[in-house]
Design a protein around this motif. Structure first.
Motif, PDB file in Angstrom:
ATOM      1  N   GLY A   1      -1.160  -0.407  -5.552  1.00  0.00           N
ATOM      2  CA  GLY A   1      -2.231  -0.105  -6.483  1.00  0.00           C
ATOM      3  C   GLY A   1      -3.415   0.473  -5.737  1.00  0.00           C
ATOM      4  N   GLU A   2      -4.458   0.771  -6.463  1.00  0.00           N
ATOM      5  CA  GLU A   2      -5.641   1.396  -5.882  1.00  0.00           C
ATOM      6  C   GLU A   2      -6.391   0.421  -4.989  1.00  0.00           C
ATOM      7  OE1 GLU A   2      -9.794   3.587  -7.359  1.00  0.00           O
ATOM      8  OE2 GLU A   2      -8.265   2.962  -8.812  1.00  0.00           O
ATOM      9  N   ILE A   3      -6.829   0.888  -3.824  1.00  0.00           N
ATOM     10  CA  ILE A   3      -7.632   0.085  -2.907  1.00  0.00           C
ATOM     11  C   ILE A   3      -9.102   0.411  -3.162  1.00  0.00           C
ATOM     12  CG2 ILE A   3      -8.114  -0.462  -0.496  1.00  0.00           C
ATOM     13  CD1 ILE A   3      -5.303  -1.258  -1.442  1.00  0.00           C
TER      14      ILE A   3
ATOM     15  N   TYR B   1      -5.160  -9.747   1.951  1.00  0.00           N
ATOM     16  CA  TYR B   1      -5.203  -8.681   0.955  1.00  0.00           C
ATOM     17  C   TYR B   1      -4.236  -7.553   1.313  1.00  0.00           C
ATOM     18  CZ  TYR B   1      -7.119  -4.776  -1.729  1.00  0.00           C
ATOM     19  OH  TYR B   1      -7.261  -3.690  -2.546  1.00  0.00           O
ATOM     20  N   GLN B   2      -3.593  -6.992   0.309  1.00  0.00           N
ATOM     21  CA  GLN B   2      -2.545  -5.989   0.513  1.00  0.00           C
ATOM     22  C   GLN B   2      -3.007  -4.750   1.281  1.00  0.00           C
ATOM     23  OE1 GLN B   2      -1.275  -3.898  -3.013  1.00  0.00           O
ATOM     24  NE2 GLN B   2      -3.120  -4.456  -4.126  1.00  0.00           N
ATOM     25  N   GLY B   3      -4.269  -4.387   1.157  1.00  0.00           N
ATOM     26  CA  GLY B   3      -4.778  -3.242   1.897  1.00  0.00           C
ATOM     27  C   GLY B   3      -4.808  -3.497   3.392  1.00  0.00           C
ATOM     28  N   ILE B   4      -4.965  -4.744   3.779  1.00  0.00           N
ATOM     29  CA  ILE B   4      -4.979  -5.111   5.192  1.00  0.00           C
ATOM     30  C   ILE B   4      -3.592  -4.961   5.792  1.00  0.00           C
ATOM     31  CG2 ILE B   4      -5.224  -7.091   6.765  1.00  0.00           C
ATOM     32  CD1 ILE B   4      -7.576  -8.023   5.005  1.00  0.00           C
ATOM     33  N   THR B   5      -2.580  -5.355   5.040  1.00  0.00           N
ATOM     34  CA  THR B   5      -1.216  -5.356   5.571  1.00  0.00           C
ATOM     35  C   THR B   5      -0.411  -4.116   5.186  1.00  0.00           C
ATOM     36  OG1 THR B   5      -0.570  -6.752   3.686  1.00  0.00           O
ATOM     37  CG2 THR B   5      -1.077  -7.859   5.772  1.00  0.00           C
ATOM     38  N   GLY B   6      -1.025  -3.177   4.486  1.00  0.00           N
ATOM     39  CA  GLY B   6      -0.389  -1.893   4.245  1.00  0.00           C
ATOM     40  C   GLY B   6       0.612  -1.852   3.110  1.00  0.00           C
TER      41      GLY B   6
ATOM     42  N   PHE C   1     -12.855  -9.291   2.538  1.00  0.00           N
ATOM     43  CA  PHE C   1     -11.865 -10.368   2.613  1.00  0.00           C
ATOM     44  C   PHE C   1     -12.399 -11.548   3.417  1.00  0.00           C
ATOM     45  CE2 PHE C   1      -8.362 -12.609   4.630  1.00  0.00           C
ATOM     46  CZ  PHE C   1      -7.628 -12.978   3.508  1.00  0.00           C
ATOM     47  N   ILE C   2     -13.011 -11.269   4.549  1.00  0.00           N
ATOM     48  CA  ILE C   2     -13.571 -12.339   5.391  1.00  0.00           C
ATOM     49  C   ILE C   2     -14.607 -13.141   4.617  1.00  0.00           C
ATOM     50  CG2 ILE C   2     -14.995 -12.785   7.435  1.00  0.00           C
ATOM     51  CD1 ILE C   2     -13.579 -10.270   8.682  1.00  0.00           C
ATOM     52  N   ASP C   3     -15.478 -12.443   3.901  1.00  0.00           N
ATOM     53  CA  ASP C   3     -16.500 -13.131   3.100  1.00  0.00           C
ATOM     54  C   ASP C   3     -15.871 -14.004   2.023  1.00  0.00           C
ATOM     55  OD1 ASP C   3     -18.485 -11.936   4.594  1.00  0.00           O
ATOM     56  OD2 ASP C   3     -18.907 -10.355   3.129  1.00  0.00           O
ATOM     57  N   SER C   4     -14.748 -13.556   1.461  1.00  0.00           N
ATOM     58  CA  SER C   4     -14.131 -14.278   0.353  1.00  0.00           C
ATOM     59  C   SER C   4     -13.593 -15.649   0.760  1.00  0.00           C
ATOM     60  CB  SER C   4     -13.007 -13.446  -0.272  1.00  0.00           C
ATOM     61  OG  SER C   4     -11.851 -13.444   0.550  1.00  0.00           O
TER      62      SER C   4
ATOM     63  N   ALA D   1      -3.039 -14.953  -5.042  1.00  0.00           N
ATOM     64  CA  ALA D   1      -3.913 -14.030  -5.764  1.00  0.00           C
ATOM     65  C   ALA D   1      -4.714 -13.151  -4.813  1.00  0.00           C
ATOM     66  CB  ALA D   1      -4.855 -14.813  -6.670  1.00  0.00           C
ATOM     67  N   SER D   2      -4.984 -13.658  -3.627  1.00  0.00           N
ATOM     68  CA  SER D   2      -5.780 -12.928  -2.644  1.00  0.00           C
ATOM     69  C   SER D   2      -5.050 -11.710  -2.093  1.00  0.00           C
ATOM     70  CB  SER D   2      -6.163 -13.856  -1.491  1.00  0.00           C
ATOM     71  OG  SER D   2      -4.993 -14.482  -0.955  1.00  0.00           O
ATOM     72  N   PHE D   3      -3.732 -11.660  -2.262  1.00  0.00           N
ATOM     73  CA  PHE D   3      -2.966 -10.495  -1.836  1.00  0.00           C
ATOM     74  C   PHE D   3      -3.216  -9.317  -2.780  1.00  0.00           C
ATOM     75  CE2 PHE D   3       0.900  -7.930  -2.440  1.00  0.00           C
ATOM     76  CZ  PHE D   3       1.101  -7.450  -1.159  1.00  0.00           C
ATOM     77  N   TYR D   4      -3.291  -9.596  -4.056  1.00  0.00           N
ATOM     78  CA  TYR D   4      -3.408  -8.530  -5.058  1.00  0.00           C
ATOM     79  C   TYR D   4      -4.840  -8.034  -5.222  1.00  0.00           C
ATOM     80  CZ  TYR D   4       1.331  -9.946  -6.074  1.00  0.00           C
ATOM     81  OH  TYR D   4       2.657 -10.238  -5.940  1.00  0.00           O
TER      82      TYR D   4
END
Length: 283
Positions: A78-80, A69-74, A92-95, A40-43
């Motif tokens: 969907g919307e970032i 998270y998908q924004g980290i790996t490109g 992400f780090i905080d999560s 779930a953390s990817f989406y």
């Protein structure tokens, strides 16, 4: 130590048959396996309440592999919802703090997409990622064959070592440039991650609409001979490291849980500290 589990805990119906699900699926799952990948953390970067709940629902010995998270790996499917790179990484780090503080974070998995090939700007971005995530154990997984080409393989493994990544070793269909070979090398780390995606070559390369790609790509049931072969790699690599994590991702047809249990039997593993198993009416 070899910890075997699955990617996600929601799609494995065989684990929940005949069991009254008065508690959540994760609690039941944790009675079967000592580790799981959080997808779930990817989406979406997960809210703290989710991470705290999952941490609370699992035994002390349980470990999470959290997919970046998908924004980290490109991937960006969907919307970032972040204005800056700093904001995205920090969120992400905080999560993952609840899992890290509880000692239940095995690693963060940074899986890069098939179009992320071996070239200078991508190598530099990997350094950027590692700097942002420097306080977290991080596994690195590629999907483009160029990283393990004859020209770059030794440099890739050396880079993983020098930049303090954990090597994610994959078994997947050998389907051209957008797939990687199985490279059973710990790359200098004291930990290693295996991810088994199945060998459905036709499904891996077939274009799919919407969410169909997942149902098609990971539809595969490993044979006993294939599992014996993979177990040999796991056993060999695990003798060189302190901790080995093995995740089955062939979820589409419900085969992952059964294959993972076969692997546990082949390796003769006996896990202690799992969650209490809920018994059905006739147990």
């Amino acid at each position: 130590m070899i910890n075997i589990g699955l990617t996600g805990w929601g799609d494995h119906d065989s684990l929940y048959e005949g069991v009254k699900q008065s508690s959540g699926k994760l609690e039941i799952y944790a009675g079967h396996f000592p580790t799981v990948e959080v997808d779930a953390s990817f989406y979406a970067v997960q809210p703290l309440r989710n991470m705290e709940k999952w941490t609370r629902e699992t035994p002390d010995a349980f470990r999470f592999v959290v997919k970046a998270y998908q924004g980290i790996t490109g991937h960006e499917r969907g919307e970032i919802p972040f204005e800056t790179r700093d904001e995205m990484f920090q969120a992400f780090i905080d999560s993952v703090k609840p899992m890290k503080e509880a000692g239940k974070l095995a690693m963060v998995l940074c899986q890069f997409p098939p179009w992320f090939d071996c070239k200078k700007e991508n190598v530099q971005y990997l350094r950027v990622c590692r700097e942002y995530l420097k306080d977290l154990p991080c596994a690195l997984e590629f999907r483009h064959q160029s990283w393990y080409s004859e020209e770059f393989r030794s440099q890739t493994l050396s880079f993983i070592d020098k930049e303090n990544w954990i090597h994610s070793i994959c078994d997947e269909p050998q389907a051209g440039a957008r797939s990687i070979p199985l490279v059973p090398d710990p790359a200098g780390s004291e930990e290693v991650l295996f991810r088994f995606h199945g060998r459905n070559e036709a499904g891996w390369t077939k274009p799919a609409k919407g969410d169909e790609w997942r149902e098609v790509r990971y539809l595969y049931d490993y044979t006993n001979n294939e599992l014996e072969e993979l177990a040999g790699h796991v056993k060999s690599v695990s003798s060189k490291v302190k901790k080995t994590y093995v995740l089955f991702n062939n979820n589409s047809g419900g085969h992952a849980a059964g294959n993972a249990k076969q692997m546990i039997d082949i390796l003769g593993l006996d896990y202690r500290g799992l969650a209490p198993r809920q018994l059905d009416l006739f147990d």
